[in-house]
Write an enzyme that holds these catalytic residues in place. Structure first.
Site, short mmCIF file in Angstrom:
data_model
loop_
_atom_site.label_atom_id
_atom_site.label_comp_id
_atom_site.label_asym_id
_atom_site.label_seq_id
_atom_site.Cartn_x
_atom_site.Cartn_y
_atom_site.Cartn_z
N HIS A 197 0.86 -1.19 0.00
CA HIS A 197 0.00 0.00 0.00
C HIS A 197 0.89 1.23 0.00
O HIS A 197 0.77 2.12 0.85
CB HIS A 197 -0.94 -0.02 1.21
CG HIS A 197 -1.96 -1.12 1.14
ND1 HIS A 197 -3.19 -0.95 0.55
CD2 HIS A 197 -1.91 -2.40 1.56
CE1 HIS A 197 -3.88 -2.09 0.63
NE2 HIS A 197 -3.11 -2.98 1.22
N ARG A 229 11.22 4.62 -16.20
CA ARG A 229 12.03 5.79 -15.83
C ARG A 229 11.80 6.23 -14.38
O ARG A 229 12.58 7.03 -13.86
CB ARG A 229 11.72 6.98 -16.77
CG ARG A 229 12.34 6.81 -18.16
CD ARG A 229 12.28 8.12 -18.95
NE ARG A 229 10.91 8.52 -19.23
CZ ARG A 229 10.22 8.11 -20.31
NH1 ARG A 229 10.79 7.29 -21.18
NH2 ARG A 229 8.99 8.52 -20.52
N ASP A 250 -5.22 -15.98 -7.58
CA ASP A 250 -6.62 -16.29 -7.89
C ASP A 250 -6.94 -16.00 -9.36
O ASP A 250 -8.09 -16.18 -9.77
CB ASP A 250 -7.57 -15.52 -6.97
CG ASP A 250 -7.43 -14.01 -7.07
OD1 ASP A 250 -6.54 -13.53 -7.80
OD2 ASP A 250 -8.21 -13.29 -6.39
N ASP A 276 -5.21 -13.70 1.13
CA ASP A 276 -5.82 -12.38 1.36
C ASP A 276 -7.34 -12.51 1.41
O ASP A 276 -8.08 -11.63 0.98
CB ASP A 276 -5.39 -11.36 0.30
CG ASP A 276 -5.66 -9.92 0.72
OD1 ASP A 276 -5.85 -9.68 1.93
OD2 ASP A 276 -5.70 -9.04 -0.15
N ALA A 310 -11.33 -5.98 -3.20
CA ALA A 310 -11.35 -5.96 -1.74
C ALA A 310 -10.97 -7.34 -1.22
O ALA A 310 -11.82 -8.14 -0.82
CB ALA A 310 -12.73 -5.56 -1.23
#
Length: 387
Positions: A197, A229, A250, A276, A310
């Site tokens: 994140h 770059r 998945d 997850d 999600a």
């Protein structure tokens, strides 16, 4: 319980032993070998697993929930329900993943997981993965932006104290002001620091590695796209051998061709398969919740109202299947990425993630479609499929 598994295809996970036998005694694997070479002692429970695959139990380092419950729920039964769900899908070592919340609520979540682990030493819940709270709001993914914390050693120390040593991994954005000090403090507590994140550039990644970062959370997701770059987390993850990468296999979070590319670039020793999974895992299509946000699940894909992914509804038996069937992984490689590699990340490889004499009797038996037939944990049958 003393058990003998006979007739199966043992995936160690470095080689395949056909028609093998595993002797389980006192929570450990006592003996393993070809059927002709292993004598089964009297009074052992003999289980014929002919035609089935036998693997070390899966090690899932990123699990938020499943079967309509989450580790961040306050309901008393929530941890046990999620534990049972993942045991039924072959995961014998699980890190309970927590997302950012206001301070006291998150500290209570951490204490609750720690209390459960203390009270259930033979459970598959072995620690905590803090997915946050020190994340970049620009790449928050499905996290609730209003719950994210500003990095500080003071707030980290509160989390560490609440966790009583059970925080094994923490996902953090190293570019945030104060994050490096938190990285350093957590690394000195023995926590595995995972970059995720994050808007970090390549220079930030190098500094993070020097201050304890050794892992990357769900590669390609919640990080800037690769740019030749202006490289960032993705280049760092692919180029730097110090970093192991988590992959949600998945086929939704990462395209199968990209999964195959990752395997070529990082090798089977550099990838850790994770689920997850959120509470929608194992459930019917419909509306769910994550971090006080609506989540909609259809065709096994979970998204927020704006279409942001999600989490997932994946389990590691299906991650193994996808790696073999869509990403050209060898069977041994796929099982290694779902078991031993995760055990190595959290320093449990001396007794978990591999089938050999002296290792923990954490074992999963699978059918040829990768569905779980039986899960053995600490030498006891924790799950058996009903015929």
């Amino acid at each position: 319980m003393s058990i003998a598994l006979v007739g199966g295809k043992i995936i160690t996970p470095f080689r395949i032993l056909n028609n093998g036998t595993i002797i389980i005694k006192d929570k450990k694997i006592y003996e393993l070998g070809k059927a002709a070479d292993v004598k089964i002692p009297d009074q052992y429970k003999v289980i014929d697993v002919s035609g089935k695959m036998i693997s070390a139990g899966f090690v899932d380092l990123l699990v938020h929930g499943g079967n309509n419950y989450g580790f961040a729920d306050e309901a008393e039964e929530s941890i046990q329900v999620v534990s049972d769900y993942f045991l039924a899908n072959g995961s014998t070592t699980v890190l309970a993943s927590l997302f950012a919340k206001p301070e006291e609520k998150l500290l209570n979540d951490v204490r609750r997981i720690a209390d459960y682990i203390d009270a259930h030493p033979n459970s598959n819940i072995k620690g905590i993965h803090m997915e946050g709270p020190y994340l970049n709001k620009e790449l928050k993914g499905a996290m609730n932006e209003s719950y994210l914390w500003k990095p500080s050693v003071e707030s980290w120390n509160k989390l560490w104290e609440a966790g009583r040593g059970y925080i094994k991994i923490m996902t953090i954005a190293p570019e945030l002001p104060g994050a490096i000090e938190v990285l350093r403090a957590a690394a000195n507590n023995g926590v595995v620091l995972s970059i995720g994140h994050s808007m970090a550039d390549y220079a930030d990644i190098e500094v993070a590695i020097d201050n304890g970062a050794a892992h990357v959370t769900h590669i390609f997701n919640a990080m800037r796209p690769f740019h030749h770059r202006n490289p960032g987390v993705i280049l760092g993850a692919l180029l730097r051998s110090e970093l192991k990468i988590e992959l949600i296999a998945d086929t939704l979070h990462v395209h199968p061709a990209v999964m195959e590319l990752l395997l070529k670039l990082k090798g089977s020793n550099g990838i850790v398969l994770v689920s997850d999974s959120i509470r929608a895992g194992g459930m019917h299509e419909g509306e769910y919740e994550f971090a006080n946000q609506k989540v909609f699940m259809k065709n096994k894909k979970a998204v927020l109202e704006d279409g942001t992914l999600a989490g997932s509804t994946l389990t590691l038996n299906n991650a193994v299947k996808n790696m073999v069937e869509t990403a050209n992984a060898k069977l041994t490689e796929a099982f290694r990425m779902a078991s031993l590699n995760g055990a190595k990340v959290i320093n449990m490889e001396s007794h978990k993630g591999i089938l050999a004499a002296g290792k923990d009797a954490d074992i999963v038996v699978l059918n040829d479609d990768y569905s779980v037939e039986m899960t053995i944990i600490a030498g006891e049958i924790g799950f058996q499929k009903k015929n």
